[in-house]
Enzyme design. Structure first.
Site, PDB file in Angstrom:
ATOM      1  N   TYR A 146      36.084  55.861-101.682  1.00  0.00           N
ATOM      2  CA  TYR A 146      35.434  54.620-102.106  1.00  0.00           C
ATOM      3  C   TYR A 146      35.127  53.697-100.939  1.00  0.00           C
ATOM      4  O   TYR A 146      34.369  52.744-101.077  1.00  0.00           O
ATOM      5  CB  TYR A 146      36.278  53.892-103.160  1.00  0.00           C
ATOM      6  CG  TYR A 146      36.441  54.662-104.458  1.00  0.00           C
ATOM      7  CD1 TYR A 146      36.062  55.992-104.548  1.00  0.00           C
ATOM      8  CD2 TYR A 146      36.963  54.059-105.591  1.00  0.00           C
ATOM      9  CE1 TYR A 146      36.205  56.701-105.719  1.00  0.00           C
ATOM     10  CE2 TYR A 146      37.117  54.772-106.773  1.00  0.00           C
ATOM     11  CZ  TYR A 146      36.737  56.092-106.831  1.00  0.00           C
ATOM     12  OH  TYR A 146      36.876  56.797-107.988  1.00  0.00           O
ATOM     13  N   LYS A 195      44.852  67.712-103.304  1.00  0.00           N
ATOM     14  CA  LYS A 195      44.069  68.948-103.432  1.00  0.00           C
ATOM     15  C   LYS A 195      44.216  69.675-102.099  1.00  0.00           C
ATOM     16  O   LYS A 195      43.245  69.971-101.396  1.00  0.00           O
ATOM     17  CB  LYS A 195      42.605  68.591-103.759  1.00  0.00           C
ATOM     18  CG  LYS A 195      41.724  69.780-104.088  1.00  0.00           C
ATOM     19  CD  LYS A 195      41.991  70.423-105.438  1.00  0.00           C
ATOM     20  CE  LYS A 195      41.126  71.649-105.630  1.00  0.00           C
ATOM     21  NZ  LYS A 195      41.496  72.448-106.834  1.00  0.00           N
ATOM     22  N   ASP A 227      44.022  69.107-110.137  1.00  0.00           N
ATOM     23  CA  ASP A 227      43.500  69.725-111.368  1.00  0.00           C
ATOM     24  C   ASP A 227      44.644  70.105-112.300  1.00  0.00           C
ATOM     25  O   ASP A 227      44.579  69.895-113.520  1.00  0.00           O
ATOM     26  CB  ASP A 227      42.593  70.922-111.056  1.00  0.00           C
ATOM     27  CG  ASP A 227      43.119  71.833-109.964  1.00  0.00           C
ATOM     28  OD1 ASP A 227      44.183  71.533-109.382  1.00  0.00           O
ATOM     29  OD2 ASP A 227      42.478  72.870-109.705  1.00  0.00           O
ATOM     30  N   ASP A 251      42.101  56.930-109.644  1.00  0.00           N
ATOM     31  CA  ASP A 251      41.143  56.297-110.552  1.00  0.00           C
ATOM     32  C   ASP A 251      41.001  57.161-111.811  1.00  0.00           C
ATOM     33  O   ASP A 251      41.107  56.685-112.947  1.00  0.00           O
ATOM     34  CB  ASP A 251      39.794  56.159-109.831  1.00  0.00           C
ATOM     35  CG  ASP A 251      38.757  55.393-110.633  1.00  0.00           C
ATOM     36  OD1 ASP A 251      39.146  54.682-111.580  1.00  0.00           O
ATOM     37  OD2 ASP A 251      37.554  55.505-110.313  1.00  0.00           O
ATOM     38  N   ASP A 255      42.986  56.690-115.817  1.00  0.00           N
ATOM     39  CA  ASP A 255      42.255  56.585-117.090  1.00  0.00           C
ATOM     40  C   ASP A 255      42.764  57.638-118.078  1.00  0.00           C
ATOM     41  O   ASP A 255      42.944  57.361-119.269  1.00  0.00           O
ATOM     42  CB  ASP A 255      40.747  56.791-116.878  1.00  0.00           C
ATOM     43  CG  ASP A 255      40.001  55.481-116.688  1.00  0.00           C
ATOM     44  OD1 ASP A 255      40.621  54.544-116.145  1.00  0.00           O
ATOM     45  OD2 ASP A 255      38.824  55.391-117.071  1.00  0.00           O
TER      46      ASP A 255
HETATM   47  C1  IPM Z   1      39.168  50.817-111.738  1.00  0.00           C
HETATM   48  C2  IPM Z   1      37.679  50.788-111.876  1.00  0.00           C
HETATM   49  C3  IPM Z   1      37.075  50.470-110.524  1.00  0.00           C
HETATM   50  C4  IPM Z   1      37.519  51.549-109.565  1.00  0.00           C
HETATM   51  C5  IPM Z   1      35.555  50.342-110.515  1.00  0.00           C
HETATM   52  C6  IPM Z   1      35.082  49.292-111.495  1.00  0.00           C
HETATM   53  C7  IPM Z   1      35.008  50.078-109.137  1.00  0.00           C
HETATM   54  O1  IPM Z   1      37.222  52.000-112.390  1.00  0.00           O
HETATM   55  O2  IPM Z   1      39.755  49.777-111.372  1.00  0.00           O
HETATM   56  O3  IPM Z   1      39.762  51.864-111.980  1.00  0.00           O
HETATM   57  O4  IPM Z   1      36.993  52.649-109.584  1.00  0.00           O
HETATM   58  O5  IPM Z   1      38.448  51.304-108.795  1.00  0.00           O
HETATM   59 MG    MG Z   2      38.742  53.313-112.997  1.00  0.00          MG
END
Ligand code: IPM
Ligand code: MG
Length: 363
Positions: A146, A195, A227, A251, A255
């Site tokens: 990133y 990885k 993975d 990231d 989620d």
């Molecule tokens: C998170 C979000 C952010 C990230 C985005 C909005 C840039 O997905 O905080 O996980 O990828 O870090």
């Molecule tokens: Mg995110």
């Protein structure tokens, strides 16, 4: 104690949920004899609308001058909002990445917990979720893909795009140290995710994590390929305590882990640097589709405020009081729409905040 807090209400449901988190903080402060000064700053789409950029130098300076930052959420509908017609560095997300970098918030803590009261919302089969789970995803937040060099160009009539996944050992070491320190206060297990069968950056990650592990003989370390980790999270989430990983893997896995709990509207997060300073925000996004309707779940932001009291101010009793109040309200059957189940009482964002504030007690 005097608490100097900067708030970033942000976009979508951000302003509503931050308002409720403030109400809860105010109640805790009144009860325990603290004084809070708030200052709101703009970030994301809200800042684009006023200043044309997602984060200004003044906003960064205000955040730096505070003890901690409490954030709602930023961003809008990526297919419809005019913010997404702007070049990438001027879009809402660039503000969030920018503040993380400017404040050196390299350690992102994302707890994923199966709440007993909400176990039915967990999409995993009964036998998989039995006994519950409670893990902490530690995501490196200011390096890797990133923040590496990126470019798009044409060559031989073909469009090319490059992103760079780069880490130096110091960046890996500091997040690993935080990971082991936190594991020490939990179940003393670190799963480092990489990885390493393909990537050089992962091989360096693994080597440095092993060096750090030597200083923590009381903590068990295991390595897992990313993975496989994605699979294990739905197969046997209870095996995890601390998951330590680089920016993009964290990231994605955070989620996934939050979905597995079935209640993303409940999950808080903290982004920390080397000092007591931190930025606290819910793990979920800005949900522009339900903004302004008073139906958003403010609990993740309220629990983020509790993390703020714990990590930035060492106010553990106050943080415990907020966490207890959340559990009480859930036990009484109150639910926002996202976590509603049969037999429970549905309520809105404002009312949920008020109920939690009202349930805060001194032990
Ligand atoms: C998170 C979000 C952010 C990230 C985005 C909005 C840039 O997905 O905080 O996980 O990828 O870090
Ligand atoms: Mg995110």
């Amino acid at each position: 104690m005097h608490l100097n807090i900067v708030c970033i209400p942000g976009d979508g449901i951000g302003p509503e949920i931050v308002t409720q988190a403030k109400a809860v903080l105010d109640r805790a402060a009144a009860l325990y004899g603290h004084e809070i000064t708030y200052k709101d700053i703009l970030m994301g789409g809200a800042s684009i609308d006023v200043h044309g950029v997602p984060l200004t130098q003044e906003a960064i300076a205000d955040a730096k001058a505070a003890d901690a930052v409490l954030m709602g959420s930023i961003g809008g509908d990526t297919t419809r909002s005019p913010w997404y017609k702007l070049p990438p560095e001027k879009r809402p997300e660039a503000g969030l990445l920018g503040i993380r970098k400017a404040l050196n918030l390299f350690a992102n803590l994302r707890p994923a917990i199966l709440y007993e009261e909400l176990a039915d919302a967990c999409p995993l089969r009964g036998e998989v979720r039995r006994g519950g789970f409670d893990m902490m995803i530690m995501r490196e937040l200011t390096g890797g893909l990133y923040f590496g060099e990126r470019k798009s160009y044409q060559e031989n009539g073909l469009r090319h795009a490059v992103d760079t996944l780069i880490y130096n050992e110091a960046e890996i070491r500091r997040i690993a140290v935080k990971g082991f320190e936190i594991a020490r206060k939990r179940k003393k297990k670190v799963t480092s995710v990489d990885k390493a069968n393909v990537l050089d950056s992962s091989r360096l990650w693994r080597a440095v994590v092993e060096e750090v592990a030597a200083d923590y003989p009381d903590v068990t370390l295991e390595h897992m390929l990313v993975d496989n980790c994605a699979m294990q999270l739905v197969k046997d989430p209870a095996q995890f305590d601390v998951i330590l990983t680089e920016n993009m893997f964290g990231d994605i896995l955070s989620d996934e882990a939050s979905m597995v709990t079935g209640s993303i509207g409940m999950l808080a997060s903290a982004s920390l640097n080397d000092t007591k300073f931190g930025l606290y925000e819910p793990s979920h996004g800005s949900a522009p589709d339900i903004a302004g309707q008073d139906i958003a779940n403010p609990i993740a932001t309220i629990l983020s405020a509790s993390m703020m009291l714990r990590y930035s101010f060492d106010l553990d009793a106050e943080a415990d009081a907020i966490d207890r109040a959340v559990k009480e309200v859930l036990k009484e059957g109150w639910r926002t729409a996202d976590i509603m189940s049969p037999g429970c009482r549905q309520t809105g964002c404002r009312e949920m905040g008020r109920l939690i504030a009202e349930h805060i007690t001194q032990k």
